[in-house]
Design a protein around this motif. Sequence first.
Motif, PDB file in Angstrom:
ATOM      1  N   CYS A  92       4.002  -0.596  -7.312  1.00  0.00           N
ATOM      2  CA  CYS A  92       4.115  -1.803  -6.194  1.00  0.00           C
ATOM      3  C   CYS A  92       5.186  -2.545  -6.544  1.00  0.00           C
ATOM      4  O   CYS A  92       6.087  -3.019  -5.410  1.00  0.00           O
ATOM      5  CB  CYS A  92       2.733  -2.686  -6.193  1.00  0.00           C
ATOM      6  N   PHE A 132      -3.217  -6.444  -2.237  1.00  0.00           N
ATOM      7  CA  PHE A 132      -3.090  -5.005  -2.906  1.00  0.00           C
ATOM      8  C   PHE A 132      -4.129  -4.293  -2.856  1.00  0.00           C
ATOM      9  O   PHE A 132      -5.190  -4.604  -3.080  1.00  0.00           O
ATOM     10  CB  PHE A 132      -2.686  -5.347  -4.473  1.00  0.00           C
ATOM     11  N   GLU A 133      -4.047  -3.077  -2.484  1.00  0.00           N
ATOM     12  CA  GLU A 133      -5.121  -2.144  -2.368  1.00  0.00           C
ATOM     13  C   GLU A 133      -5.211  -1.313  -3.729  1.00  0.00           C
ATOM     14  O   GLU A 133      -6.215  -0.955  -3.815  1.00  0.00           O
ATOM     15  CB  GLU A 133      -4.859  -1.148  -1.088  1.00  0.00           C
ATOM     16  N   GLU A 134      -4.304  -1.074  -4.321  1.00  0.00           N
ATOM     17  CA  GLU A 134      -4.319  -0.420  -5.544  1.00  0.00           C
ATOM     18  C   GLU A 134      -4.324  -1.112  -6.902  1.00  0.00           C
ATOM     19  O   GLU A 134      -4.597  -0.403  -7.879  1.00  0.00           O
ATOM     20  CB  GLU A 134      -2.958   0.662  -5.667  1.00  0.00           C
ATOM     21  N   THR A 147      -7.253  -8.038  -3.848  1.00  0.00           N
ATOM     22  CA  THR A 147      -7.615  -6.707  -4.017  1.00  0.00           C
ATOM     23  C   THR A 147      -8.488  -6.268  -3.290  1.00  0.00           C
ATOM     24  O   THR A 147      -9.777  -6.572  -2.793  1.00  0.00           O
ATOM     25  CB  THR A 147      -7.888  -5.991  -5.203  1.00  0.00           C
ATOM     26  N   GLU A 192      -4.991  -4.951  -9.291  1.00  0.00           N
ATOM     27  CA  GLU A 192      -5.698  -6.228  -9.436  1.00  0.00           C
ATOM     28  C   GLU A 192      -4.713  -7.257  -9.715  1.00  0.00           C
ATOM     29  O   GLU A 192      -4.100  -6.926 -10.991  1.00  0.00           O
ATOM     30  CB  GLU A 192      -7.056  -6.212 -10.234  1.00  0.00           C
ATOM     31  N   LYS A 217       0.718  -1.417   0.087  1.00  0.00           N
ATOM     32  CA  LYS A 217      -0.006   0.193  -0.028  1.00  0.00           C
ATOM     33  C   LYS A 217       0.952   1.242  -0.019  1.00  0.00           C
ATOM     34  O   LYS A 217       1.995   1.350   0.622  1.00  0.00           O
ATOM     35  CB  LYS A 217      -0.875  -0.100   1.309  1.00  0.00           C
TER      36      LYS A 217
END
Length: 199
Positions: free
Chosen positions: A110, A132-134, A142, A136, A101
């Motif tokens: 990333c 992962f937050e940002e 995600t 896919e 993140k």
Amino acid sequence: PNNPCGLGVSIEGADAKVSRSIIDGNFYNGSNTRGGGVYISNGVIENSLVTGNGAYIGGGIYRSGGKIINCTIVDNKSSSGGGGVYCENSKGAFIINCLFKGNEALSDPCWLTPHIGSGTTFEASCCTNCVFEELEVAGNVTGDIVFKDYGGGDYSLSAGSSAIDAGINDYFTEGSLDLAGNPRKLGGAVDAGCYEFNR
């Protein structure tokens, strides 16, 4: 030095292990610097927090070998590629149960596997059960990670975090501890990142 690597820590031996560590605040943006927080060519880094680091390539971690397991990789910066992790070699799953993140880079915030393409191209098989937050990423999760106090630097998990029970147990050993000293695998599966959610 020429081409300095691993400003925080360098992991190079086959049996080398860094565990339950905080690698924070290592910054060097000179050209060709690799791995602001960590340079790993062999061995393993696990249950560790990598945050606030920076380098020309691989702000948080520069990897040419070895495994990265149950690490929280947040708020690292690169002036080139791989704000969180720069992967020199993408063959095989070697980033496991990690959280990403807030990492920043001119390309691939990333992570990056340069030999298979440019721009935002990467090999999903490099990561297994990461969150992962940002982005896919196939084979990973995600969603909202929900740290206790992201702005205040508390990266332990809160209820509702997509990281809870998101990991795989293949690399879990009985009696192992997270970064805070809590037992691992308090639920059905290991949580992703360096902290186990304290139920």
